[in-house]
Design a protein around this motif. Structure first.
Motif, short mmCIF file in Angstrom:
data_model
loop_
_atom_site.label_atom_id
_atom_site.label_comp_id
_atom_site.label_asym_id
_atom_site.label_seq_id
_atom_site.Cartn_x
_atom_site.Cartn_y
_atom_site.Cartn_z
N LEU A 61 -3.93 0.67 7.48
CA LEU A 61 -4.03 1.82 6.58
C LEU A 61 -2.98 1.72 5.48
CD1 LEU A 61 -5.50 4.42 6.00
CD2 LEU A 61 -3.97 5.60 7.60
N SER A 62 -1.77 1.31 5.83
CA SER A 62 -0.71 1.16 4.84
C SER A 62 -1.06 0.08 3.82
CB SER A 62 0.61 0.81 5.53
OG SER A 62 1.65 0.63 4.59
N GLN A 63 -1.58 -1.04 4.31
CA GLN A 63 -1.97 -2.12 3.40
C GLN A 63 -3.05 -1.66 2.43
OE1 GLN A 63 -3.90 -5.45 5.30
NE2 GLN A 63 -4.46 -6.36 3.35
N ARG A 64 -3.99 -0.88 2.94
CA ARG A 64 -5.09 -0.41 2.09
C ARG A 64 -4.59 0.51 0.98
NH1 ARG A 64 -10.52 -0.33 4.08
NH2 ARG A 64 -10.77 -1.77 5.83
N ILE A 65 -3.58 1.29 1.27
CA ILE A 65 -3.03 2.18 0.24
C ILE A 65 -2.57 1.35 -0.96
CG2 ILE A 65 -1.17 3.79 -0.29
CD1 ILE A 65 -1.30 4.67 2.67
N THR A 66 -2.07 0.14 -0.70
CA THR A 66 -1.58 -0.73 -1.76
C THR A 66 -2.68 -1.55 -2.41
OG1 THR A 66 0.57 -0.90 -0.67
CG2 THR A 66 0.05 -2.60 -2.30
N THR A 67 -3.66 -2.00 -1.62
CA THR A 67 -4.59 -3.02 -2.12
C THR A 67 -6.04 -2.58 -2.26
OG1 THR A 67 -5.03 -3.85 0.12
CG2 THR A 67 -3.18 -4.83 -1.08
N ASP A 68 -6.44 -1.46 -1.65
CA ASP A 68 -7.86 -1.09 -1.62
C ASP A 68 -8.15 0.00 -2.64
OD1 ASP A 68 -10.48 -0.50 -1.02
OD2 ASP A 68 -10.18 -0.31 1.13
N PRO A 69 -9.06 -0.24 -3.59
CA PRO A 69 -9.39 0.81 -4.57
C PRO A 69 -10.19 1.97 -3.99
CG PRO A 69 -10.82 -1.10 -4.88
CD PRO A 69 -9.79 -1.49 -3.86
N HIS A 70 -10.60 1.84 -2.72
CA HIS A 70 -11.29 2.94 -2.04
C HIS A 70 -10.27 3.82 -1.31
CE1 HIS A 70 -14.17 -0.41 -2.26
NE2 HIS A 70 -15.10 0.51 -2.42
N SER A 71 -10.48 5.11 -1.32
CA SER A 71 -9.65 6.01 -0.52
C SER A 71 -9.99 5.84 0.95
CB SER A 71 -9.88 7.46 -0.95
OG SER A 71 -9.50 7.66 -2.29
N PRO A 72 -9.08 6.18 1.86
CA PRO A 72 -9.41 6.14 3.29
C PRO A 72 -10.55 7.09 3.62
CG PRO A 72 -7.04 6.26 2.95
CD PRO A 72 -7.67 6.51 1.62
N SER A 73 -11.16 6.89 4.77
CA SER A 73 -12.38 7.60 5.12
C SER A 73 -12.22 9.12 5.17
CB SER A 73 -12.90 7.10 6.47
OG SER A 73 -13.45 5.81 6.34
N ILE A 74 -11.09 9.59 5.65
CA ILE A 74 -10.89 11.05 5.71
C ILE A 74 -10.96 11.65 4.32
CG2 ILE A 74 -9.21 12.86 6.22
CD1 ILE A 74 -8.25 11.20 8.60
N GLY A 93 -0.72 -17.20 -7.20
CA GLY A 93 0.57 -17.79 -6.88
C GLY A 93 1.35 -17.10 -5.78
N ILE A 94 0.89 -15.92 -5.31
CA ILE A 94 1.62 -15.23 -4.25
C ILE A 94 0.79 -15.23 -2.97
CG2 ILE A 94 2.98 -13.80 -5.81
CD1 ILE A 94 1.05 -11.50 -5.35
N GLY A 95 1.48 -15.28 -1.85
CA GLY A 95 0.79 -15.38 -0.56
C GLY A 95 0.52 -14.04 0.08
N MET A 96 1.26 -13.00 -0.32
CA MET A 96 0.95 -11.66 0.14
C MET A 96 -0.04 -11.02 -0.83
SD MET A 96 4.38 -10.15 2.01
CE MET A 96 5.64 -10.43 0.76
N PRO A 97 -0.76 -9.98 -0.39
CA PRO A 97 -1.91 -9.51 -1.18
C PRO A 97 -1.61 -8.89 -2.53
CG PRO A 97 -2.05 -8.74 1.11
CD PRO A 97 -0.69 -9.32 0.93
N ASP A 98 -0.40 -8.42 -2.77
CA ASP A 98 -0.13 -7.73 -4.03
C ASP A 98 1.36 -7.86 -4.37
OD1 ASP A 98 -1.41 -5.57 -6.00
OD2 ASP A 98 0.61 -4.86 -5.49
N ARG A 99 1.66 -7.80 -5.65
CA ARG A 99 3.06 -7.90 -6.12
C ARG A 99 3.95 -6.85 -5.47
NH1 ARG A 99 4.56 -4.57 -10.65
NH2 ARG A 99 5.57 -6.33 -11.71
N ASP A 100 3.40 -5.68 -5.15
CA ASP A 100 4.21 -4.60 -4.59
C ASP A 100 4.84 -4.96 -3.26
OD1 ASP A 100 3.59 -3.12 -6.78
OD2 ASP A 100 2.31 -1.66 -5.75
#
Length: 687
Positions: A639-652, A191-198
């Motif tokens: 990178l900011s979006q991934r912090i909210t939506t990606d269960p993987h940590s960034p590459s570093i 029901g939401i158009g952005m990737p996450d409730r946050d």
């Protein structure tokens, strides 16, 4: 697993040649084996002198201060992100290669009117026809949306589901986690158009900008649909979506296998979430069974009430926007560019859309991936690669088995079950044993929108047809052209598509240390997913069940909390930290994967010391192989979006998991006082 098509033809030709020449088959086979061995011995790795790109290092950085920068700093500094990408690294470089190779296959198929994949590709390339048709292809559906009333909403949403239009919730048929020999229909919040409730509920400058950009996007799409008073109507949609976001479960609860297992009948769902005609919707999508899995029950209760209370005009407008967004890539450029302006640029920071040929490749592979995949593996996946991967997988599985035997925190009875689970693994390498049949899918060279609609309907019907049937253990969730890998808990399987099985992840001619640090750790990652914070909840049959003793659970959770704390401390962007709980499963995968890959590498040496190559010891090369696959540069928005939506940590931070392994300290002389140093008692050890 059968051989690729091209190797079968080659073998047939070789056998025919032997008969014509009249030479003894055994002699010919011996000569062929000798030639292959000599070729392998003389072949050089594709990257560098031993499989690692040493020119990408920054040796002015101490490994103990920043291992990522030490191994990859020069590469990071000198590598620009292409304008059509939100990030760029080893995965994307291989994806580009896969995309280019697939283009060549599709270009050849395009001239054959009998080729389904050729017609699909041609229809996407024919931009002139798409522009000439305008919104006419989707107008019949938009007319249904504009005229729907509350009484007909459930029926319309069922049709939207089949057509591939996102709406208030989503559904799919998968294995019943507590009875994995049976398929069941599952529903999850939407029901939401952005990737996450946050993105709706959290404050901050970045979110405020995204909210404004999304509101503008809603207005722009309504305008493209020909609607009047778009600004006010867009605000009403946004306010409605924010209410929906408020009743959604957060990402951590939505990732918990036990919490999201909620079996209900249709009648029970109707009682728990009144205000929506669930029976009409569920029967409308083609589900005849009465049992369902509801991932987030309270969210369904909240959404049903919101739908019941909302003005029908707001619901219609939301569905108009979802319809154009869902089909934006097969509609005129004005629609495609608007969707990209928000989802590509505002959300991920990508400046430019991909060229049309790239999108045409993606369109065809997304809809008929295995039809393309047959040609891809015939041309680009060798029996040698598969054979070498088989060996690597067996070695890494054996290494985990040894680890299980030697664990001090796991009880003996649990070790027996863990060993049984390991023994029951299915490994899929390269491509499926059985290819998906697309013969019932109609594809026309002059009907891009129709092709997309029919492909969505085909995929939906195929998914629903699982109900009541045997488990399709031959099915893959990724195409051979996908640069990725996955673990399937209910199937108790690990899967490695062909496209990831190449440098820098894997090269049959590279130093084994690089292969074990690269694809070996990826193999270990996927295996260990079956024993991570969620995978460990599934037993040797793939069933969601309690099979650990309370002592095991306590020890495992304590180690997990230490890893959560380690990753919680990483500030990725100013004021934006990783969520160690959300990323826990993937972080366990990295930690365990690297640990058992190291064991497998050492065991492969047969008790001997690895030679020094270009001044690097075997252990140093192993960890460089790990670091190399995580080379990646990100745009800040992505990178900011991934912090909210990606269960993987960034590459570093994925590279930094090595700070928990004792051999890494010895390999590079990492000392107390260096930034990544952890005291031995603070190093997280799970497997």
């Amino acid at each position: 697993m059968t051989r690729p098509q091209f190797s079968s033809r080659l073998l047939a030709t070789a056998a025919l040649g032997a008969l014509l020449l009249g030479a003894p088959a055994a002699l010919l086979a011996a000569k062929e084996n000798t030639a292959r061995a000599e070729a392998k011995a003389s072949a050089k790795p594709e990257i560098g002198s031993y499989g690692f790109d040493a020119s990408g290092m920054d040796t002015t950085v101490l490994p103990g201060d920043d291992f990522y920068a030490y191994a990859n700093g020069a590469w990071a500094k000198n590598t620009a992100i292409p304008a059509d990408k939100s990030n760029y690294g080893m995965f994307t470089a291989l994806a580009d290669l896969s995309q280019k190779r697939t283009q060549e296959i599709l270009e050849a198929a395009k001239s054959n009117p009998d080729s389904m994949i050729g017609r699909s590709y041609a229809s996407y390339l024919d931009a002139a026809t798409v522009e000439a048709k305008g919104l006419a292809p989707i107008e019949p559906w938009l007319a249904k949306v504009r005229s729907v009333d509350k009484a007909g909403l459930a029926k319309l949403l069922a049709e939207a589901d089949r057509n591939g239009v996102q709406h208030f919730f989503g559904g799919y048929v998968g294995q019943d986690d507590r009875n994995p020999d049976v398929y069941i229909y599952s529903l999850y919040q939407g029901g939401i158009g952005m990737p996450d409730r946050d993105f709706y509920l959290k404050d901050g400058e970045r979110n405020t900008k995204l909210q404004a950009a999304y509101l503008q996007h809603l207005q722009n799409v309504l305008t493209l649909a020909g609607e009047a008073n778009a600004a006010a109507r867009a605000q009403a949609i946004y306010d409605f979506e924010k209410q929906i976001a408020a009743v959604h479960w957060d990402k951590n609860d939505s990732s918990d296998a036990v919490k999201i297992y909620n079996k209900m009948t249709i009648a029970e769902l109707a009682k728990a979430a009144p205000g929506f005609d669930w029976a009409t919707f569920i029967r409308g999508v083609g589900v005849e069974e009465d049992s369902l899995l509801i991932a987030q029950p309270s969210a369904f209760t909240g959404e049903a009430k919101l739908i019941a209370d909302a003005p029908i005009g707001v619901i219609r407008d939301l569905l108009l926007v979802r319809s154009l967004d869902s089909f934006s890539d097969v509609l005129p450029d004005a629609v495609a560019k608007e969707a990209f302006a928000f989802y590509g640029t505002a959300l991920s920071g990508t400046p430019e859309m991909q060229e049309r040929w790239k999108r045409a490749v993606d369109f065809t592979t997304n809809n008929m991936g295995e039809a393309v995949g047959q040609d891809y593996v015939a041309k680009y996946f060798t029996p040698e690669t598969k054979a070498e991967m088989d060996k690597l997988v067996k070695n890494v599985i054996a290494a985990l088995g040894d680890r299980i035997d030697n664990l001090t925190w796991m009880q003996p009875e649990t070790k027996v079950r863990a060993r049984a689970k390991l023994a029951n693994f299915t490994t899929k390498i390269g491509y499926p044993d059985k290819w998906k049949d697309y013969s019932k899918l109609e594809i026309r060279a002059d009907d891009l929108f129709g092709n997309a609609l029919r492909a969505n309907q085909f995929a939906h019907d195929d998914n629903i047809s699982r109900l009541g049937g045997p488990i399709r253990r031959w099915e893959w969730a990724m195409t051979p052209m996908t640069v990725n890998a996955y673990a399937n808990f209910s199937m108790n399987e690990i899967v490695f598509p062909a496209a990831i099985l190449q440098p820098p992840f894997f090269d049959p001619h590279a130093d084994p240390a690089i292969n074990y640090g690269g694809i070996g750790a990826v193999i270990g990652h996927e295996i260990s997913h079956h024993f991570d914070d969620q995978g460990a909840k599934y037993d040797e049959s793939g069933k969601l069940a309690d099979w650990w003793t309370p002592e095991d659970v306590a020890a495992f959770e304590a180690a997990g909390k230490a890893l959560v704390a380690q990753y919680d401390a990483y500030e990725i962007l100013p004021g934006e930290h990783l969520d160690g709980t959300f990323t826990l499963g993937e972080n366990i995968g990295d930690l365990a994967g690297l640990t058992i890959a190291y064991d497998a590498y050492k065991k492969s040496l047969g008790g001997k010391e690895a030679p020094v190559i270009d001044g690097m010891t075997g252990d140093q090369r192993f960890f460089l192989g790990w670091a190399q696959v995580w080379r990646r540069n990100y745009r800040e928005q992505n990178l900011s979006q991934r912090i909210t939506t990606d269960p993987h940590s960034p590459s570093i931070q994925r590279t930094w998991v090595s700070r928990n392994l004792d051999p890494w300290y010895k390999a590079y002389g990492v000392k107390e006082g260096q930034k990544l140093y952890l005291a031995p008692e603070d190093r997280v050890r799970i497997w």
